[in-house]
Design an enzyme around this catalytic site. Structure first.
Site, PDB file in Angstrom:
ATOM      1  N   SER A 175       1.006  -1.170   0.014  1.00 34.60           N
ATOM      2  CA  SER A 175       0.002  -0.133   0.015  1.00 34.60           C
ATOM      3  C   SER A 175       0.845   1.161  -0.058  1.00 34.60           C
ATOM      4  CB  SER A 175      -1.023   0.000   1.253  1.00 34.60           C
ATOM      5  OG  SER A 175      -1.967  -0.892   1.121  1.00 34.60           O
ATOM      6  N   GLU A 231       3.355   1.972  -1.581  1.00 36.76           N
ATOM      7  CA  GLU A 231       3.912   2.022  -2.973  1.00 36.76           C
ATOM      8  C   GLU A 231       2.514   2.697  -3.907  1.00 36.76           C
ATOM      9  OE1 GLU A 231       5.118  -0.626  -1.415  1.00 36.76           O
ATOM     10  OE2 GLU A 231       6.849   0.366  -1.304  1.00 36.76           O
ATOM     11  N   CYS A 268      -5.013  -2.993   1.144  1.00 37.79           N
ATOM     12  CA  CYS A 268      -5.568  -3.606   2.360  1.00 37.79           C
ATOM     13  C   CYS A 268      -4.401  -3.580   3.397  1.00 37.79           C
ATOM     14  CB  CYS A 268      -6.171  -4.903   2.109  1.00 37.79           C
ATOM     15  SG  CYS A 268      -6.398  -5.859   3.619  1.00 37.79           S
ATOM     16  N   HIS A 287       3.734  -0.576  12.463  1.00 38.69           N
ATOM     17  CA  HIS A 287       3.922  -0.233  11.085  1.00 38.69           C
ATOM     18  C   HIS A 287       2.605   0.052  10.445  1.00 38.69           C
ATOM     19  CE1 HIS A 287       6.913  -1.221   7.965  1.00 38.69           C
ATOM     20  NE2 HIS A 287       5.803  -1.371   7.198  1.00 38.69           N
ATOM     21  N   PHE A 341      -9.972   6.693  -2.807  1.00 40.36           N
ATOM     22  CA  PHE A 341      -8.959   6.187  -1.776  1.00 40.36           C
ATOM     23  C   PHE A 341      -9.702   4.797  -1.428  1.00 40.36           C
ATOM     24  CE2 PHE A 341      -8.292   5.442   2.679  1.00 40.36           C
ATOM     25  CZ  PHE A 341      -6.687   5.592   2.590  1.00 40.36           C
ATOM     26  N   ARG A 393     -15.354  -6.849   3.922  1.00 39.20           N
ATOM     27  CA  ARG A 393     -15.505  -5.740   3.152  1.00 39.20           C
ATOM     28  C   ARG A 393     -14.929  -5.647   1.784  1.00 39.20           C
ATOM     29  NH1 ARG A 393     -15.276  -4.720   8.233  1.00 39.20           N
ATOM     30  NH2 ARG A 393     -16.501  -2.979   9.273  1.00 39.20           N
TER      31      ARG A 393
HETATM   32  C1  DLZ Z   1       5.430  -4.062   5.297  1.00 38.11           C
HETATM   33  C2  DLZ Z   1       3.951  -3.841   5.389  1.00 38.11           C
HETATM   34  C3  DLZ Z   1       3.209  -4.622   6.375  1.00 38.11           C
HETATM   35  C4  DLZ Z   1       4.087  -4.797   7.686  1.00 38.11           C
HETATM   36  N1  DLZ Z   1       1.862  -4.495   6.209  1.00 38.11           N
HETATM   37  C5  DLZ Z   1       1.235  -4.404   5.184  1.00 38.11           C
HETATM   38  C6  DLZ Z   1      -0.147  -4.359   4.802  1.00 38.11           C
HETATM   39  O1  DLZ Z   1      -0.949  -4.852   5.812  1.00 38.11           O
HETATM   40  N2  DLZ Z   1      -0.610  -3.907   3.942  1.00 38.11           N
HETATM   41  C7  DLZ Z   1       0.154  -3.424   2.946  1.00 38.11           C
HETATM   42  O2  DLZ Z   1      -0.520  -3.050   2.015  1.00 38.11           O
HETATM   43  N3  DLZ Z   1       1.462  -3.419   2.941  1.00 38.11           N
HETATM   44  C8  DLZ Z   1       1.782  -3.770   4.128  1.00 38.11           C
HETATM   45  N4  DLZ Z   1       3.322  -3.590   4.239  1.00 38.11           N
HETATM   46  C9  DLZ Z   1       4.083  -3.375   2.692  1.00 38.11           C
HETATM   47  C10 DLZ Z   1       4.361  -1.875   2.570  1.00 38.11           C
HETATM   48  O3  DLZ Z   1       3.069  -1.371   2.213  1.00 38.11           O
HETATM   49  C11 DLZ Z   1       5.325  -1.405   1.928  1.00 38.11           C
HETATM   50  O4  DLZ Z   1       5.223  -2.375   0.691  1.00 38.11           O
HETATM   51  C12 DLZ Z   1       6.963  -1.825   2.156  1.00 38.11           C
HETATM   52  O5  DLZ Z   1       6.972  -1.230   3.537  1.00 38.11           O
HETATM   53  C13 DLZ Z   1       8.035  -1.382   1.128  1.00 38.11           C
HETATM   54  O6  DLZ Z   1       7.957  -0.038   1.248  1.00 38.11           O
END
Ligand code: DLZ
Length: 163
Positions: free
Chosen positions: A65, A67, A88, A96, A121, A135
């Site tokens: 997310s 990115e 999601c 985090h 969004f 959802r």
């Molecule tokens: C690292 C991470 C974590 C722990 N959880 C999620 C999440 O629940 N949903 C999501 O879309 N992305 C998660 N990420 C990845 C981060 O969005 C991102 O891709 C990394 O930190 C690399 O920049």
């Protein structure tokens, strides 16, 4: 309300737009892919049902997310009419979740302010997987489908911007 060249502004909230000519970009995060693919399918299905051509839906996948911000920025420079950002984020044991939720919402909000492209969004920010399932086609519907409706409604607002 009048346009810049003094013509009456059209604002029909979509009902009379010929949706066949509009192009929609969708940026999709691969984290929690089972959920985000359901959201994506819900969005595509609704867009097609309402009259958007499938060839006019451009999908860009990104790792997570976080990115979605850069992915949306890239698409905002392309010849599209509206973008949907799908992700999601599910709470884990650390902070985090808070950092990602806050970065993504702020990032997408800032893009909405700085570019002329509406960016919808569609990012679930849930406390557990069940909330996300509920959802993304479960008991609380599909937020991807709802985001598609929001995207179509923003076409009318964009039309006012361009008049
Ligand atoms: C690292 C991470 C974590 C722990 N959880 C999620 C999440 O629940 N949903 C999501 O879309 N992305 C998660 N990420 C990845 C981060 O969005 C991102 O891709 C990394 O930190 C690399 O920049």
């Amino acid at each position: 309300m009048k346009s810049k060249n003094n013509k009456p502004l059209k604002f029909d909230y979509n009902n009379n737009l010929d949706l066949k000519k509009y192009k929609i970009g969708i940026v999709v995060s691969q984290w929690n892919k089972d959920i985000t693919e359901n959201l994506l399918n819900g969005a595509i299905e609704t867009l097609s049902e309402k009259g958007i051509n499938k060839e006019n839906i451009f999908i860009q996948r990104v790792p997570g997310s976080f990115e979605l911000i850069f992915g949306s920025k890239v698409l905002s420079h392309k010849e599209l009419d509206v973008i949907i950002a799908i992700g999601c984020i599910i709470k884990g044991e650390t902070d985090h979740y808070d950092y990602i939720c806050s970065s993504v919402s702020q990032g997408i909000m800032r893009l909405n302010l700085s570019s002329s492209m509406p960016i919808i969004f569609c990012v679930l920010t849930d406390h557990n997987k069940q909330q996300s399932i509920d959802r993304s086609g479960g008991k609380y519907g599909n937020k991807g489908a709802e985001s598609a409706i929001a995207a179509l409604q923003m076409l009318s607002v964009k039309m006012v911007q361009d008049q």
